[in-house]
Design a protein around this motif. Structure first.
Motif, PDB file in Angstrom:
ATOM      1  N   ALA A  20      14.711 -23.218  -0.055  1.00 47.68           N
ATOM      2  CA  ALA A  20      15.037 -22.154  -1.005  1.00 47.68           C
ATOM      3  C   ALA A  20      13.941 -21.097  -1.041  1.00 47.68           C
ATOM      4  CB  ALA A  20      15.249 -22.737  -2.399  1.00 47.68           C
ATOM      5  N   LEU A  21      12.683 -21.541  -1.039  1.00 48.11           N
ATOM      6  CA  LEU A  21      11.570 -20.597  -1.058  1.00 48.11           C
ATOM      7  C   LEU A  21      11.577 -19.725   0.193  1.00 48.11           C
ATOM      8  CD1 LEU A  21       8.931 -19.470  -2.178  1.00 48.11           C
ATOM      9  CD2 LEU A  21       7.731 -21.379  -1.078  1.00 48.11           C
ATOM     10  N   LEU A  22      11.751 -20.346   1.360  1.00 47.38           N
ATOM     11  CA  LEU A  22      11.765 -19.593   2.619  1.00 47.38           C
ATOM     12  C   LEU A  22      12.933 -18.609   2.663  1.00 47.38           C
ATOM     13  CD1 LEU A  22      10.892 -22.473   5.126  1.00 47.38           C
ATOM     14  CD2 LEU A  22       9.358 -20.720   4.220  1.00 47.38           C
ATOM     15  N   VAL A  23      14.098 -19.070   2.230  1.00 44.27           N
ATOM     16  CA  VAL A  23      15.289 -18.215   2.246  1.00 44.27           C
ATOM     17  C   VAL A  23      15.127 -17.036   1.296  1.00 44.27           C
ATOM     18  CG1 VAL A  23      17.732 -18.132   1.599  1.00 44.27           C
ATOM     19  CG2 VAL A  23      16.890 -20.003   3.015  1.00 44.27           C
ATOM     20  N   PHE A  24      14.541 -17.282   0.133  1.00 44.25           N
ATOM     21  CA  PHE A  24      14.380 -16.189  -0.827  1.00 44.25           C
ATOM     22  C   PHE A  24      13.328 -15.181  -0.350  1.00 44.25           C
ATOM     23  CE2 PHE A  24      13.072 -14.421  -5.047  1.00 44.25           C
ATOM     24  CZ  PHE A  24      14.295 -13.829  -5.337  1.00 44.25           C
TER      25      PHE A  24
END
Length: 232
Positions: A20-24
């Motif tokens: 989620a962090l990488l995607v955001f």
């Protein structure tokens, strides 16, 4: 002490949170949140303008515009960063409102990233310490980041109408719009963070003792994880 099932759930939630962090980060740093197409009409084709805008894509930090030059028929795409501290050179009735939306979007996106990174730090600490309070705090932090990401998405959706009206005033013809993959990535980050937050919060519950032995420490329990870390 956590059972093997709980450790698997912890690791799965950690994976969701990290993805989620990488995607955001990808979503925030790219400019494919809103795609605007501006079909040419007969009046535009016969125009004597030096260049005609064909399309535009909008992000949180940058706007990219594709133009065609009437003399050479060549197209060119140029991008510029959104100025958050001054008004547009070409002022319209939508400029002030749009500037307010842009400032809010970028501010909330920074807060969302900061809170998510903080959650990652607590997640690592929770893994090492294996304390339910730290795990619960990790879940709460990720749920706060969910709210921040959702607020960022809602602000962008609210600003869409103002952006389109501003473009219509600029090009003076009909336009078509759709959300891009960066916007989709933001929703993926929202969903993954929500899953991670709920799982961490569920794993933080206090386990009742059975006959004086804390749950998960029964040596006959096949799911018990006898980690050397917890025997120290």
């Amino acid at each position: 002490m956590k059972t093997k099932t709980e450790w698997r759930a912890f690791v799965a939630a950690a994976v969701f949170a990290t993805v989620a962090l990488l995607v955001f980060i990808i979503a925030v740093s790219t400019d494919y949140w809103l795609l605007i197409d501006m079909p040419l009409d007969e009046e535009t084709v016969n125009s004597t303008d030096h260049s005609i805008i064909l399309s535009r894509r909008v992000g949180l930090w940058e706007v990219c515009t594709t133009k065609v030059y009437t003399a050479t028929k060549k197209t060119e795409t140029y991008c510029h960063s959104i100025n958050l501290f001054s008004e547009d050179e070409v002022k319209t009735e939508y400029s002030d409102v749009l500037l307010g939306y842009r400032r809010s979007e970028t501010a909330v996106s920074i807060v969302a990233l900061s809170v998510t990174v903080l959650g990652q730090m607590f997640m690592v600490y929770a893994y090492k310490q294996n304390k339910y309070m730290i795990t619960r705090l990790t879940g709460i932090i990720f749920l706060i980041s969910v709210v921040c990401v959702f607020a960022c998405i809602q602000l962008f959706q609210a600003a869409k109408g103002t952006v389109l009206n501003s473009v219509k005033v600029e090009v003076k013809r009909d336009i078509q719009s759709t959300y891009g993959w960066s916007f989709g990535f933001a929703w993926i980050a929202f969903c993954f963070l929500l899953i991670a937050g709920v799982v961490f919060f569920a794993l933080s519950r206090k386990r009742k003792k059975r006959h004086g032995v804390p749950y998960g420490e029964d040596e006959d329990d096949p799911d018990t994880d006898s980690s050397p870390r917890e025997e120290l």
